[in-house]
Design a protein around this motif. Structure first.
Motif, PDB file in Angstrom:
ATOM      1  N   LEU A 208      26.605  46.812  34.708  1.00  0.00           N
ATOM      2  CA  LEU A 208      27.161  47.013  36.047  1.00  0.00           C
ATOM      3  C   LEU A 208      28.577  47.571  35.969  1.00  0.00           C
ATOM      4  O   LEU A 208      28.968  48.425  36.779  1.00  0.00           O
ATOM      5  CB  LEU A 208      27.150  45.698  36.820  1.00  0.00           C
ATOM      6  N   ALA A 209      29.353  47.109  35.003  1.00  0.00           N
ATOM      7  CA  ALA A 209      30.696  47.655  34.821  1.00  0.00           C
ATOM      8  C   ALA A 209      30.636  49.131  34.434  1.00  0.00           C
ATOM      9  O   ALA A 209      31.459  49.940  34.878  1.00  0.00           O
ATOM     10  CB  ALA A 209      31.444  46.856  33.753  1.00  0.00           C
ATOM     11  N   ALA A 210      29.655  49.491  33.607  1.00  0.00           N
ATOM     12  CA  ALA A 210      29.486  50.900  33.231  1.00  0.00           C
ATOM     13  C   ALA A 210      29.146  51.746  34.454  1.00  0.00           C
ATOM     14  O   ALA A 210      29.639  52.872  34.608  1.00  0.00           O
ATOM     15  CB  ALA A 210      28.390  51.025  32.172  1.00  0.00           C
TER      16      ALA A 210
ATOM     17  N   ALA B  88      23.279  36.079  47.815  1.00  0.00           N
ATOM     18  CA  ALA B  88      24.465  36.857  48.190  1.00  0.00           C
ATOM     19  C   ALA B  88      24.473  38.217  47.497  1.00  0.00           C
ATOM     20  O   ALA B  88      24.909  39.215  48.082  1.00  0.00           O
ATOM     21  CB  ALA B  88      25.727  36.072  47.848  1.00  0.00           C
ATOM     22  N   MET B  89      23.988  38.272  46.258  1.00  0.00           N
ATOM     23  CA  MET B  89      23.909  39.557  45.560  1.00  0.00           C
ATOM     24  C   MET B  89      22.968  40.505  46.284  1.00  0.00           C
ATOM     25  O   MET B  89      23.285  41.678  46.504  1.00  0.00           O
ATOM     26  CB  MET B  89      23.452  39.348  44.111  1.00  0.00           C
ATOM     27  N   LEU B  90      21.789  39.996  46.656  1.00  0.00           N
ATOM     28  CA  LEU B  90      20.823  40.847  47.353  1.00  0.00           C
ATOM     29  C   LEU B  90      21.356  41.286  48.715  1.00  0.00           C
ATOM     30  O   LEU B  90      21.178  42.436  49.121  1.00  0.00           O
ATOM     31  CB  LEU B  90      19.503  40.109  47.513  1.00  0.00           C
ATOM     32  N   LEU B  91      22.033  40.372  49.405  1.00  0.00           N
ATOM     33  CA  LEU B  91      22.612  40.714  50.703  1.00  0.00           C
ATOM     34  C   LEU B  91      23.702  41.773  50.550  1.00  0.00           C
ATOM     35  O   LEU B  91      23.804  42.705  51.368  1.00  0.00           O
ATOM     36  CB  LEU B  91      23.185  39.461  51.367  1.00  0.00           C
ATOM     37  N   LEU B  92      24.512  41.669  49.493  1.00  0.00           N
ATOM     38  CA  LEU B  92      25.564  42.649  49.246  1.00  0.00           C
ATOM     39  C   LEU B  92      24.973  44.034  49.010  1.00  0.00           C
ATOM     40  O   LEU B  92      25.444  45.035  49.573  1.00  0.00           O
ATOM     41  CB  LEU B  92      26.393  42.213  48.030  1.00  0.00           C
TER      42      LEU B  92
ATOM     43  N   LEU C  12      31.124  54.967  36.082  1.00  0.00           N
ATOM     44  CA  LEU C  12      30.523  56.261  36.430  1.00  0.00           C
ATOM     45  C   LEU C  12      30.845  56.640  37.878  1.00  0.00           C
ATOM     46  O   LEU C  12      31.161  57.798  38.176  1.00  0.00           O
ATOM     47  CB  LEU C  12      29.005  56.209  36.229  1.00  0.00           C
ATOM     48  N   SER C  13      30.776  55.667  38.777  1.00  0.00           N
ATOM     49  CA  SER C  13      31.073  55.948  40.174  1.00  0.00           C
ATOM     50  C   SER C  13      32.548  56.286  40.376  1.00  0.00           C
ATOM     51  O   SER C  13      32.890  57.167  41.180  1.00  0.00           O
ATOM     52  CB  SER C  13      30.693  54.741  41.051  1.00  0.00           C
ATOM     53  N   ALA C  14      33.419  55.602  39.648  1.00  0.00           N
ATOM     54  CA  ALA C  14      34.851  55.917  39.739  1.00  0.00           C
ATOM     55  C   ALA C  14      35.121  57.333  39.241  1.00  0.00           C
ATOM     56  O   ALA C  14      35.904  58.086  39.844  1.00  0.00           O
ATOM     57  CB  ALA C  14      35.658  54.903  38.927  1.00  0.00           C
ATOM     58  N   LEU C  15      34.466  57.716  38.145  1.00  0.00           N
ATOM     59  CA  LEU C  15      34.615  59.076  37.631  1.00  0.00           C
ATOM     60  C   LEU C  15      34.105  60.094  38.644  1.00  0.00           C
ATOM     61  O   LEU C  15      34.738  61.141  38.877  1.00  0.00           O
ATOM     62  CB  LEU C  15      33.856  59.209  36.317  1.00  0.00           C
ATOM     63  N   SER C  16      32.980  59.795  39.276  1.00  0.00           N
ATOM     64  CA  SER C  16      32.441  60.693  40.287  1.00  0.00           C
ATOM     65  C   SER C  16      33.393  60.829  41.469  1.00  0.00           C
ATOM     66  O   SER C  16      33.558  61.924  42.028  1.00  0.00           O
ATOM     67  CB  SER C  16      31.081  60.171  40.763  1.00  0.00           C
ATOM     68  N   ALA C  17      34.032  59.730  41.871  1.00  0.00           N
ATOM     69  CA  ALA C  17      34.997  59.785  42.973  1.00  0.00           C
ATOM     70  C   ALA C  17      36.164  60.704  42.621  1.00  0.00           C
ATOM     71  O   ALA C  17      36.638  61.487  43.457  1.00  0.00           O
ATOM     72  CB  ALA C  17      35.498  58.381  43.294  1.00  0.00           C
ATOM     73  N   VAL C  18      36.636  60.628  41.384  1.00  0.00           N
ATOM     74  CA  VAL C  18      37.737  61.485  40.944  1.00  0.00           C
ATOM     75  C   VAL C  18      37.302  62.952  40.949  1.00  0.00           C
ATOM     76  O   VAL C  18      38.041  63.845  41.404  1.00  0.00           O
ATOM     77  CB  VAL C  18      38.221  61.057  39.539  1.00  0.00           C
ATOM     78  N   VAL C  19      36.097  63.215  40.443  1.00  0.00           N
ATOM     79  CA  VAL C  19      35.575  64.587  40.411  1.00  0.00           C
ATOM     80  C   VAL C  19      35.508  65.165  41.821  1.00  0.00           C
ATOM     81  O   VAL C  19      35.914  66.315  42.071  1.00  0.00           O
ATOM     82  CB  VAL C  19      34.186  64.615  39.734  1.00  0.00           C
TER      83      VAL C  19
ATOM     84  N   CYS D 135      29.431  47.061  42.409  1.00  0.00           N
ATOM     85  CA  CYS D 135      29.061  46.755  41.022  1.00  0.00           C
ATOM     86  C   CYS D 135      30.002  45.724  40.411  1.00  0.00           C
ATOM     87  O   CYS D 135      29.556  44.815  39.686  1.00  0.00           O
ATOM     88  CB  CYS D 135      29.072  48.029  40.180  1.00  0.00           C
ATOM     89  N   LEU D 136      31.289  45.822  40.683  1.00  0.00           N
ATOM     90  CA  LEU D 136      32.244  44.856  40.127  1.00  0.00           C
ATOM     91  C   LEU D 136      32.023  43.467  40.719  1.00  0.00           C
ATOM     92  O   LEU D 136      32.129  42.455  40.004  1.00  0.00           O
ATOM     93  CB  LEU D 136      33.674  45.337  40.367  1.00  0.00           C
ATOM     94  N   LEU D 137      31.729  43.402  42.020  1.00  0.00           N
ATOM     95  CA  LEU D 137      31.437  42.096  42.624  1.00  0.00           C
ATOM     96  C   LEU D 137      30.169  41.480  42.035  1.00  0.00           C
ATOM     97  O   LEU D 137      30.121  40.272  41.756  1.00  0.00           O
ATOM     98  CB  LEU D 137      31.278  42.254  44.145  1.00  0.00           C
ATOM     99  N   LEU D 138      29.151  42.305  41.824  1.00  0.00           N
ATOM    100  CA  LEU D 138      27.914  41.804  41.234  1.00  0.00           C
ATOM    101  C   LEU D 138      28.127  41.316  39.812  1.00  0.00           C
ATOM    102  O   LEU D 138      27.549  40.314  39.372  1.00  0.00           O
ATOM    103  CB  LEU D 138      26.845  42.899  41.246  1.00  0.00           C
ATOM    104  N   ALA D 139      28.981  42.031  39.082  1.00  0.00           N
ATOM    105  CA  ALA D 139      29.133  41.747  37.651  1.00  0.00           C
ATOM    106  C   ALA D 139      29.999  40.521  37.378  1.00  0.00           C
ATOM    107  O   ALA D 139      29.693  39.738  36.464  1.00  0.00           O
ATOM    108  CB  ALA D 139      29.723  42.974  36.939  1.00  0.00           C
TER     109      ALA D 139
END
Length: 403
Positions: A175-177, A108-112, A181-188, A96-100
């Motif tokens: 995308l940053a949001a 390249a976005m679609l390939l990523l 959310l994914s970072a929070l999920s990783a912590v959980v 998400c950070l790379l896309l944003a």
């Protein structure tokens, strides 16, 4: 009386701390994925002005299930589940950070998204395979029903939140949001879930194959087992056809299609909750065959060209019946697959369902081009009934031979 005999309760399911962790992370995952794909679609449209590329960007997240489900699923049994699920969340953060913020060209976005998405079936398989360990017997079935209801609700909530974030912060902000959310999920997951060991990889992989060769070998073995194959087809075919019918709501109802699609989500939630709450485990399994057929019967009413309310009610009934059928198959499937490759088996079921739904939508679209949207839906209803009858052994007794 055991919970398997009398049936578990939702209270007992949520009393399990590890399940609450999986539930929270799963909710964040589904909502975040909806925001991500909506934001990516908007970003591609803003860059290109092409509706076709924008639609392709929205759907591109589903395509990797075909490849990942075919070649990588053995990783779900070779790697510790907590590490695998945390890695999945961190991959989404980076994506998400790379896309944003990197200004990648559209190709390249679609390939990523395609490349990082190859591992999505593996991350999901690790979660699904862990549930029977945390909640054995009927509690596992209720846990699956909770996640099904959550998926429907989080998809709607994620789309609504994604639209609001897009309006306020644009695609990059959305995308940053999602990354947050994914970072929070990783912590959980990291701090809320024990570090369970990987499954018995040495027993499951005596040849010492690499992950691709092992995935192909185990997939072949699972599909060669008549009981497992029958249960996989029973999970894939009826639901894929019903979802294919939902794909016709936009051509059939136009701008009012959202009402019927929302009704489908209500049907999914209602079928899971009512049968999970009020029907015994044995009763759910007895209902699997009849409700597989029932999921197709309402669609036949499209021959009368119902209006908006009628169409929404039909879709609600079909989706609710499909959900009931799916619940009735869950314990049979856990019993049928070897424990050492349970992660891959669940991943194969999920990947096949995702692929089947995409193919179902495409086939219904072809039928509509040759006939008309309402006729295509009727044909889907008939195909659902016929496929359920063909799979009667798996839908009646999980493919077990009578004693």
């Amino acid at each position: 009386m055991t919970t398997q005999e009398r049936g578990a309760t939702y209270t007992e399911v949520f009393a399990n701390r590890e399940f609450r962790v999986l539930f929270g992370s799963f909710t964040l995952l589904v909502a975040g994925d909806q925001v991500k794909m909506l934001a990516l679609s908007a970003l591609v449209y803003a860059r290109t002005g092409s509706p076709g590329l924008s639609a392709a960007a929205y759907m591109v997240g589903f395509l990797p299930y075909i490849v990942g489900g075919t070649f990588l699923l053995s990783l779900a049994d070779r790697i510790r589940p907590r590490a695998l699920m945390v890695a999945g969340e961190l991959v989404r953060v980076v994506t998400c950070l790379l896309l944003a913020f990197t200004g990648l060209p559209v190709w390249a976005m679609l390939l990523l998204v395609l490349t990082t998405g190859l591992f999505s079936p593996v991350f999901g398989a690790a979660r699904s395979a862990l549930l029977p360990d945390l909640l054995p017997g009927d509690a596992f079935v209720l846990a699956r029903s909770v996640l099904n209801v959550t998926a429907a609700g989080a998809q709607i909530g994620g789309l609504a939140a994604g639209g609001a974030i897009l309006a306020l912060a644009g695609p990059a902000g959305a995308l940053a949001a999602t990354a947050a959310l994914s970072a929070l999920s990783a912590v959980v997951l990291r701090y809320g879930l024990p570090d369970f060991p990987a499954r018995n990889a040495s027993a499951a992989n005596p040849q010492g194959d690499g992950p691709v060769r092992e995935t192909l070998r185990v997939n072949r073995a699972l599909l060669a087992d008549p009981r497992v194959r029958g249960l996989l087809l029973a999970q894939w075919l009826p639901v894929s056809l019903v979802v294919g019918a939902e794909a016709m709501m936009v051509p059939y109802l136009g701008n009012a299609a959202g009402f019927a699609l929302a009704a489908a989500s209500v049907g999914l939630a209602a079928g899971n909750f009512v049968v999970g709450r009020f029907v015994s485990p044995a009763g759910r399994e007895r209902l699997a065959f009849s409700f597989a057929i029932v999921s197709g019967v309402p669609l036949l009413a499209f021959a009368a060209r119902p209006g908006l309310v009628g169409a929404a009610l039909i879709v609600l009934l079909a989706t609710a019946a499909s959900a009931v059928c799916q619940l009735g198959l869950q314990r049979w499937f856990v019993d049928a697959v070897p424990e050492a490759v349970r992660g891959q088996a669940f991943g194969l079921a999920s990947a096949g369902m995702m692929t089947g739904q995409a193919l179902g939508g495409a086939l219904v679209g072809v039928a509509a081009e040759l006939t008309a949207p309402h006729t295509a839906i009727v044909l889907v209803g008939a195909a659902t009934v016929l496929s359920s009858l063909a799979l009667h052994r798996s839908l009646r007794a999980g493919g077990r031979r009578p004693a």
